[in-house]
Design a protein around this motif. Structure first.
Motif, mmCIF file in Angstrom:
data_model
loop_
_atom_site.group_PDB
_atom_site.id
_atom_site.type_symbol
_atom_site.label_atom_id
_atom_site.label_comp_id
_atom_site.label_asym_id
_atom_site.label_seq_id
_atom_site.Cartn_x
_atom_site.Cartn_y
_atom_site.Cartn_z
ATOM 1 N N VAL A 7 -17.553 27.171 32.357
ATOM 2 C CA VAL A 7 -17.975 26.096 31.447
ATOM 3 C C VAL A 7 -16.825 25.121 31.212
ATOM 4 O O VAL A 7 -16.991 23.906 31.323
ATOM 5 C CB VAL A 7 -18.467 26.681 30.101
ATOM 6 N N LEU A 8 -15.654 25.669 30.895
ATOM 7 C CA LEU A 8 -14.500 24.804 30.615
ATOM 8 C C LEU A 8 -14.006 24.103 31.876
ATOM 9 O O LEU A 8 -13.540 22.968 31.814
ATOM 10 C CB LEU A 8 -13.372 25.622 29.972
ATOM 11 N N GLY A 9 -14.140 24.763 33.020
ATOM 12 C CA GLY A 9 -13.743 24.135 34.279
ATOM 13 C C GLY A 9 -14.552 22.886 34.560
ATOM 14 O O GLY A 9 -14.033 21.889 35.066
ATOM 15 N N ALA A 10 -15.841 22.936 34.213
ATOM 16 C CA ALA A 10 -16.699 21.762 34.409
ATOM 17 C C ALA A 10 -16.275 20.611 33.513
ATOM 18 O O ALA A 10 -16.514 19.444 33.824
ATOM 19 C CB ALA A 10 -18.155 22.132 34.125
ATOM 20 N N GLU A 11 -15.634 20.931 32.396
ATOM 21 C CA GLU A 11 -15.180 19.905 31.451
ATOM 22 C C GLU A 11 -13.707 19.532 31.644
ATOM 23 O O GLU A 11 -13.164 18.757 30.858
ATOM 24 C CB GLU A 11 -15.343 20.411 30.011
ATOM 25 N N ALA A 12 -13.069 20.089 32.660
ATOM 26 C CA ALA A 12 -11.617 19.944 32.834
ATOM 27 C C ALA A 12 -11.076 18.528 32.669
ATOM 28 O O ALA A 12 -10.047 18.336 32.015
ATOM 29 C CB ALA A 12 -11.194 20.521 34.177
ATOM 30 N N PRO A 13 -11.733 17.490 33.208
ATOM 31 C CA PRO A 13 -11.172 16.145 33.052
ATOM 32 C C PRO A 13 -11.049 15.702 31.587
ATOM 33 O O PRO A 13 -10.202 14.874 31.273
ATOM 34 C CB PRO A 13 -12.168 15.247 33.799
ATOM 35 N N GLY A 14 -11.863 16.261 30.705
ATOM 36 C CA GLY A 14 -11.821 15.858 29.303
ATOM 37 C C GLY A 14 -11.147 16.857 28.377
ATOM 38 O O GLY A 14 -11.126 16.670 27.158
ATOM 39 N N LEU A 15 -10.589 17.926 28.943
ATOM 40 C CA LEU A 15 -9.937 18.945 28.123
ATOM 41 C C LEU A 15 -8.467 18.623 27.901
ATOM 42 O O LEU A 15 -7.836 17.976 28.746
ATOM 43 C CB LEU A 15 -10.023 20.314 28.817
ATOM 44 N N PRO A 16 -7.894 19.118 26.798
ATOM 45 C CA PRO A 16 -6.439 19.002 26.635
ATOM 46 C C PRO A 16 -5.749 19.762 27.781
ATOM 47 O O PRO A 16 -6.233 20.814 28.218
ATOM 48 C CB PRO A 16 -6.176 19.693 25.292
ATOM 49 N N GLU A 17 -4.651 19.234 28.242
ATOM 50 C CA GLU A 17 -3.974 19.814 29.407
ATOM 51 C C GLU A 17 -3.624 21.295 29.239
ATOM 52 O O GLU A 17 -3.817 22.078 30.183
ATOM 53 C CB GLU A 17 -2.717 19.009 29.745
ATOM 54 N N PRO A 18 -3.130 21.738 28.057
ATOM 55 C CA PRO A 18 -2.816 23.164 27.917
ATOM 56 C C PRO A 18 -4.043 24.067 28.115
ATOM 57 O O PRO A 18 -3.924 25.169 28.647
ATOM 58 C CB PRO A 18 -2.275 23.284 26.485
ATOM 59 N N VAL A 19 -5.216 23.602 27.710
ATOM 60 C CA VAL A 19 -6.441 24.395 27.897
ATOM 61 C C VAL A 19 -6.794 24.431 29.384
ATOM 62 O O VAL A 19 -7.095 25.488 29.943
ATOM 63 C CB VAL A 19 -7.616 23.826 27.071
#
Length: 196
Positions: free
Chosen positions: A119-131
């Motif tokens: 789920v978070l991988g799909a959002e990677a471009p919009g996630l904070p870099e540490p996440v």
């Protein structure tokens, strides 16, 4: 000595409460993120579910980024621990691969949840870099583990086989969830296991 005892007891009483609050926050955040993604989850939602003020969450996780990092680290550690415990009695690479696939299947079938890192991988471009870095580390660790398994299976390019297997399982979880059809995952799992 008697003066020190109450301080020690007081501290001991506070620590489990703080630990259980942080754990509950992580539990709620994980379920919500695995269902709706990082950006759909707010401190206000988590606090409402817990029946506390959102300021209380900031005590444990000052920023949402801190919550995300802690969540992915915990998820990765739990996955690794489950994988280790489940493969400790296996004798062959084929059995190890079957255990890996079944960990994904259990998450999907028993808990009706997609892998947090998918789920978070799909959002990677919009996630904070540490996440994003923690999500990347999860995938790298699993790719390495699978590479070792495919090496044991005698594959000509074990790293490539590992990347394909991981991608199939992660993607199949998402497609199965969207279509409410675990048969999609089963088909992908069959392909991964057939690669042995």
């Amino acid at each position: 000595m008697n003066v020190c005892k109450p301080k020690s007891t007081s501290t001991q009483k506070r620590e489990p409460t703080q630990m259980s609050s942080a754990t509950k926050i992580l539990d709620i955040a994980e379920t919500r993120m695995r269902r709706a993604g990082y950006n759909a989850v707010s401190y206000r939602d988590i606090a409402a579910e817990m029946g506390i003020k959102s300021a209380s969450l900031h005590y444990h996780f000052p920023k949402k980024e801190d919550l995300g990092v802690a969540l992915v680290k915990r998820y990765a550690a739990n996955f690794s621990r489950n994988l280790f415990n489940s493969t400790i009695m296996t004798d062959t690479p084929e059995e190890e691969l079957a255990v890996f696939v079944n960990l994904y299947r259990t998450a999907l079938e028993d808990h009706q949840l997609v892998c947090l890192c998918a789920v978070l991988g799909a959002e990677a471009p919009g996630l904070p870099e540490p996440v994003t870095n923690e999500v990347r580390a999860f995938f790298e660790e699993n790719t390495l583990w699978l590479t070792n398994v495919f090496t044991g299976l005698g594959k000509a390019n074990p790293e490539k086989s590992a990347k394909i297997a991981l991608s199939l399982l992660e993607g199949a979880m998402i497609v199965s969830s969207v279509n409410n059809d675990n048969g999609v995952f089963d088909a992908a799992a069959e392909l991964v296991l057939a690669n042995t």
